[in-house]
Design an enzyme around this catalytic site. Structure first.
Site, mmCIF file in Angstrom:
data_model
loop_
_atom_site.group_PDB
_atom_site.id
_atom_site.type_symbol
_atom_site.label_atom_id
_atom_site.label_comp_id
_atom_site.label_asym_id
_atom_site.label_seq_id
_atom_site.Cartn_x
_atom_site.Cartn_y
_atom_site.Cartn_z
ATOM 1 N N HIS A 98 0.667 -1.169 -0.031
ATOM 2 C CA HIS A 98 0.101 0.190 -0.087
ATOM 3 C C HIS A 98 0.759 1.243 0.130
ATOM 4 C CE1 HIS A 98 -3.911 -1.890 0.571
ATOM 5 N NE2 HIS A 98 -3.261 -2.930 1.270
ATOM 6 N N LYS B 68 -7.467 14.367 4.831
ATOM 7 C CA LYS B 68 -6.897 13.270 4.688
ATOM 8 C C LYS B 68 -5.633 13.094 5.874
ATOM 9 C CE LYS B 68 -5.879 14.147 0.239
ATOM 10 N NZ LYS B 68 -6.218 12.950 -0.523
ATOM 11 N N ARG B 69 -5.073 12.122 6.045
ATOM 12 C CA ARG B 69 -3.735 12.300 7.024
ATOM 13 C C ARG B 69 -2.964 13.401 7.082
ATOM 14 N NH1 ARG B 69 -3.368 8.351 10.878
ATOM 15 N NH2 ARG B 69 -1.504 9.792 11.791
ATOM 16 N N LYS C 283 1.636 14.467 1.122
ATOM 17 C CA LYS C 283 0.175 14.789 0.725
ATOM 18 C C LYS C 283 0.223 16.343 0.477
ATOM 19 C CE LYS C 283 -1.914 10.994 3.132
ATOM 20 N NZ LYS C 283 -2.515 9.957 2.262
ATOM 21 N N THR D 140 -8.038 6.852 -1.725
ATOM 22 C CA THR D 140 -9.422 6.324 -1.882
ATOM 23 C C THR D 140 -10.544 7.604 -1.625
ATOM 24 O OG1 THR D 140 -9.284 5.518 0.445
ATOM 25 C CG2 THR D 140 -9.229 3.859 -1.179
ATOM 26 N N LYS E 190 -14.285 8.622 -3.425
ATOM 27 C CA LYS E 190 -15.712 9.204 -2.772
ATOM 28 C C LYS E 190 -16.040 10.365 -3.115
ATOM 29 C CE LYS E 190 -13.771 6.439 1.051
ATOM 30 N NZ LYS E 190 -13.034 6.458 2.358
HETATM 31 O O1 73E Z 1 -2.594 5.729 -0.894
HETATM 32 C C1 73E Z 1 -3.204 5.141 0.285
HETATM 33 C C2 73E Z 1 -4.033 4.117 -0.250
HETATM 34 O O2 73E Z 1 -5.177 4.380 -0.833
HETATM 35 C C3 73E Z 1 -1.929 4.738 1.140
HETATM 36 O O3 73E Z 1 -1.299 5.813 1.516
HETATM 37 C C4 73E Z 1 -2.589 3.890 2.365
HETATM 38 O O4 73E Z 1 -3.143 2.805 1.755
HETATM 39 C C5 73E Z 1 -4.617 3.196 1.097
HETATM 40 C C6 73E Z 1 -5.148 1.902 0.829
HETATM 41 O O5 73E Z 1 -4.587 1.321 -0.163
HETATM 42 C C7 73E Z 1 -1.588 3.548 3.034
HETATM 43 N N1 73E Z 1 -1.446 3.611 4.647
HETATM 44 C C8 73E Z 1 -0.195 3.014 4.979
HETATM 45 N N2 73E Z 1 0.110 2.557 3.910
HETATM 46 N N3 73E Z 1 -0.527 2.839 2.895
HETATM 47 C C9 73E Z 1 0.243 3.060 6.366
HETATM 48 C C10 73E Z 1 1.465 2.247 6.627
HETATM 49 C C11 73E Z 1 1.826 2.188 7.777
HETATM 50 C C12 73E Z 1 1.036 2.781 8.817
HETATM 51 C C13 73E Z 1 -0.230 3.170 8.667
HETATM 52 C C14 73E Z 1 -0.533 3.257 7.148
#
Ligand code: 73E
Length: 897
Positions: free
Chosen positions: A372, A627-628, A633, A739, A743
């Site tokens: 991810h 978003k976070r 970002k 995501t 939305k």
């Molecule tokens: O781009 C997003 C993605 O839409 C991505 O940053 C997020 O996952 C979403 C779903 O696929 C994500 N979060 C983390 N890694 N990818 C993450 C990793 C470690 C700790 C907390 C969150």
């Protein structure tokens, strides 16, 4: 994790995370028998031993449904049970009654009791099981799995406090414990009969039969809490099983307690319970690291023991382990559940008596990995030493997998080019900063001398060209003596375990979450693995559930879509949304569309007033970035764009201002991780800018800047339907998917964004004219960074102007040195504008000018908005789940009768 089925055989696949994840559960595709009795083996959610497994699972599903429904039916309604309900990330009540299509009846029943559905629903706290897009994606997947009748389960941890509640003070973000379970949780069913022992520490001994045994150490117990996940318009209700940790009952130190040593007596209990206190406990300290690793192992161990126990129960006394991967698939949702790999190996070998190669084949065919993120700091690594202490047997297994990998790499590439081989080993090995095993170390001892011929395996004699002359040799010796004398004592780099490498090595499938991201995974992050095993790599573009993210959160828009597409089929078949395209110029639709948006904006205006005290004009453009908070970002780019706009406004007289600017309400929301100092500075800066602009009488309704505190799923459900422009402006190549972009687009919001993550596909689907694109492309980022670091980049003068304006103190006494410095790459302020804010600034503000022009033409804007909803069908998580089911898990939906 998920459990799936194919023909008569069943299969489980399961996607796990430390936060809500999912699993598919065993059911076959031959479920045509009618269920006679909802008897269960494990209580509400298990199989019927007297029935074939397929019918049994359906029975459990239906039985669960039956137990679930009375809670909501108007006859049996018990208000006290429904008030504080929660299940996945976000609230559960409206989702559950909506999926059961009981919303109307429920609202009527409540009215008779003197309540409104809205006030009852608003009592429910959001489930605090996730952090951002990752956890929410798992929740959307669970909704789709249930809706599409896939036999699936989710597994996660039952965090007592979740992440944190965000308060905004004059100093910025303050974190407060989020006690979401304080008043109980009617959506969960504690399963005291489903619990497993999880071990930490101890040592590995060899038993007389030559098998390794992990003994001693500290045991805790993981107890299951089941949360029902009802599908939409189906009888299927799947399960999210969350583990809560406690001390084994025989470990309470009664004598210490009676001797007055109360803390000592409770120590083991606290130690066990704290595993499930919070999501992502701070991991700067050693204690914090141990706690996080304990969380990960608890999730993996308890879930696998559970899956294996179920598999054995279903095997009617003759367990055929080689069939395990036909019935079970474990989908690892990022690297947090990587320990599933050595844990499955350990159980199969040490507990079930399989050989290494039998266990490896089964593990490989069972587990799959979703990546991810490509941010290097987010690719998890664990200290080898710490892991060895906590999980000694798992480390032995990981060492074996690493050794096997070395052999695979050598057999693929041979040894004739030791330099290339060494590079491969360094990048691909699971164990980082380790010497090579003795068996291969010889190859690199002195690679120039006597390399080994690939084909013959013999040492190759040195040629004249390779021979070093005496003079060269003595010069070389002298040089290295001098170098050694000048060198600082070498610091040995710490030995680490690379979790993502382990996932790629052991998983039979590796997928990214958007097309561009999956390409980066193949070409960059895991390129060496891609060259070795190209067939493992796939893309599965993320999706979101249209039930929660259109139908329930935006009922007026939902009704409008139903009216104009002539049925509500689009909720399950989102491709029907494209029928709106033919009405994109229809004036009646335009009027209704705008009216719907306006109603949603009015709701947000009153929410903002209540939460922040600021009044906003619902006729202004609602421009949202939620978003976070993370530097990649680029909330900083957004707020600097706002500062630029504000400065330009201040340089004009009132009439010019009015003529030149579209009124905007700029809304921010999001949490910064508690130890992420720069992200917290960004929050503070945004709120300071807001405080100045919002009180400036020259500006009035022309510009408002609001930071919504404690952004969560419920706030998103309110803001997204009201949004007109939303910002997805990450440095290209850094946001895996995103995501919320999906939305927003579904809800008729137009995106301004870079070519990153799912933006790329959204733009393709909704049409280039209906997306505001700006910024550098992913393939150019590396050279732009290099140029920046070498001091060759000349920032645009408008950017310099903005920085100067900020530094002049307009936004209060704070000097924002660290923030502004990070954009300049000053000594002491970190990497030189690593996220390329300065580079993208000119194209961003120019793009924002185009946004203003488009918004002034409300016909054009409304058409763009309609075409966004109409073009969003690909981003339903139903599509994503069908793809996982077909390409990774090899399962079909159940046919229900
Ligand atoms: O781009 C997003 C993605 O839409 C991505 O940053 C997020 O996952 C979403 C779903 O696929 C994500 N979060 C983390 N890694 N990818 C993450 C990793 C470690 C700790 C907390 C969150």
């Amino acid at each position: 994790f998920s459990f799936t089925s194919r023909n008569r055989s069943s299969k489980v696949s399961l996607l796990t995370r430390v936060k809500p994840s999912f699993c598919v559960r065993c059911v076959s595709s031959e479920p045509k028998q009618r269920v006679r009795e909802p008897v269960t083996e494990e209580g509400v959610l298990s199989d019927l031993s007297t029935f074939p497994p397929d019918a049994a699972s359906i029975a459990s599903s239906i039985k669960y449904h039956a137990e679930f429904t009375p809670l909501f039916s108007s006859n049996n309604f018990e208000p006290s049970k429904a008030f504080f309900a929660t299940a996945q990330s976000g609230r559960a009540l409206l989702n559950a009654i909506g999926n059961l299509e009981l919303t109307g009846e429920y609202a009527d029943a409540l009215e008779k009791l003197g309540h409104t559905l809205e006030t009852v629903a608003s009592q429910e706290p959001d489930a605090a099981l996730g952090n951002g897009g990752l956890g929410r994606l798992a929740s959307c997947f669970l909704d789709s799995l249930a809706t599409l009748n896939y036999p699936a389960w989710g597994y996660g941890l039952r965090y007592k406090y979740g992440l944190f509640k965000q308060h905004l003070t004059k100093d910025g973000q303050e974190e407060v414990a989020e006690n979401w379970l304080e008043i109980g949780n009617p959506w969960e069913i504690v399963r005291n009969d489903v619990s497993y022992t999880v071990k930490f520490y101890g040592k590995v001994v060899m038993s007389s039969d030559g098998k390794s045994r992990w003994i001693g150490g500290e045991d805790i117990v993981a107890v299951a809490y089941d949360v029902p996940i009802p599908g939409y318009k189906t009888k299927t209700t799947i399960n999210l099983r969350l583990w809560s940790t406690k001390v084994p009952s025989d470990q309470f130190d009664l004598s210490a307690f009676n001797a007055g040593e109360h803390s000592k007596a409770c120590e083991a209990q606290t130690n066990a319970e704290k595993i499930c206190y919070i999501l992502y406990p701070g991991d700067e300290s050693e204690e914090g690291k141990i706690l996080r690793l304990k969380q990960q192992y608890t999730l993996c161990s308890a879930s696998l023991q559970d899956i294996i126990a179920r598999f054995e129960r279903r095997s009617d006394g003759s367990v055929r382990w080689e069939e395990f991967p036909d019935k079970v698939a474990v989908q690892m949702n990022d690297t947090h559940p990587t320990l599933c790999i050595p844990e499955l190996m350990r159980i199969l070998m040490d507990v079930k008596g399989l050989t290494w190669s039998e266990a490896w084949k089964i593990t490989e065919r069972t587990v799959a990995y979703t990546n991810h993120t490509v941010l290097p700091e987010a690719l998890e690594k664990w200290s080898y030493e710490l892991m060895q202490r906590l999980l000694p047997r798992h480390v032995e297994i990981i060492e074996m997998i690493d050794k096997q990998l070395i052999e695979d790499i050598i057999s693929e590439y041979g040894t004739s080019n030791p330099e290339m081989l060494e590079k491969k080993l360094v990048s691909m090995r699971i164990l980082e900063n380790f010497d090579l095993p003795a068996s291969v170390a010889g190859l690199f001892a002195n690679p120039e001398e006597n390399p080994i011929d690939d084909k013959t395996g013999e040492k190759v004699e040195a040629t004249d060209a390779d021979t070093v002359t005496d003079k060269e040799e003595s010069e070389g010796e002298e040089k290295s003596k001098n170098e050694a004398a000048n060198k600082e004592p070498a610091i040995t780099p710490p030995k680490m375990v690379r979790m993502a490498n382990l996932c790629v090595v052991a998983g039979h499938s590796v997928n990214g979450v958007a097309e561009i991201h999956s390409e980066i995974v193949k070409k960059d992050v895991f390129n060496d693995f891609f060259q070795l095993w190209p067939e493992k790599f796939q893309n599965k573009t993320n999706g979101v559930t249209p039930r929660r993210w259109i139908h329930f959160c935006n009922p007026d828009l939902s009704a409008l879509i139903t009216k104009w597409t002539s049925s509500n089929d689009w909720i399950l078949k989102t491709e029907k949304l494209s029928e709106l395209q033919k009405f994109a110029d229809n004036e009646d639709l335009h009027n209704e569309w705008r009216a719907t948006k306006r109603i949603n904006k009015i709701k947000v205006a009153s929410f903002l007033k209540e939460k922040t005290g600021y009044s906003v004009n619902p006729d202004a453009m609602f421009d949202i970035q939620v978003k976070r908070i993370h530097e990649y970002k680029r909330q900083l780019l957004n707020i600097l764009g706002i500062v630029y706009r504000y400065k330009k406004m201040k340089d004009m007289n009132a009439a010019e201002r009015k003529a030149n600017f579209v009124p905007r309400v700029c809304i921010f929301g999001g949490k910064a991780f508690s130890t992420y100092v720069q992200a917290k500075r960004i929050i503070k800066f945004i709120t300071d800018v807001g405080a100045t602009i919002n009180h400036d009488p020259d500006i009035g309704d022309l510009l408002k800047v609001i930071f919504v505190p404690d952004y969560n799923v419920t706030v998103a459900e309110l803001l997204i339907p009201a949004s007109e422009l939303s910002q997805h402006i990450s440095t290209a190549g850094m946001e895996a998917s995103g995501t919320s972009n999906m939305k927003f687009s579904m809800n008729g919001c137009i995106l301004i964004g870079t070519l990153d993550g799912a933006n790329v596909e959204i733009r393709q689907e909704v049409g280039e004219d209906n997306f505001f694109l700006f910024g550098a492309r992913a393939e150019d980022i590396a050279s732009l960074r290099k140029e920046r670091a070498e001091g060759k980049f000349v920032p645009d003068e408008r950017f310099e102007e903005v920085k100067k304006f900020v530094k002049s103190g307009v936004f209060g006494p704070h000097n924002y040195d660290e923030l502004m410095g990070s954009l300049e790459g000053n000594e002491g302020f970190g990497r030189a504008d690593y996220f390329l804010v300065a580079k993208d600034f000119p194209s961003y503000i120019e793009c924002q000018e185009k946004v203003d022009v488009a918004y002034r033409d409300q016909r054009r804007w409304t058409k763009m908005s309609i075409l966004n909803t109409a073009g969003s069908s690909k981003f339903s998580s139903d599509r994503t789940i069908h793809e996982y089911a077909k390409d990774i898990w090899n399962i079909q939906p159940l046919e229900l009768i």
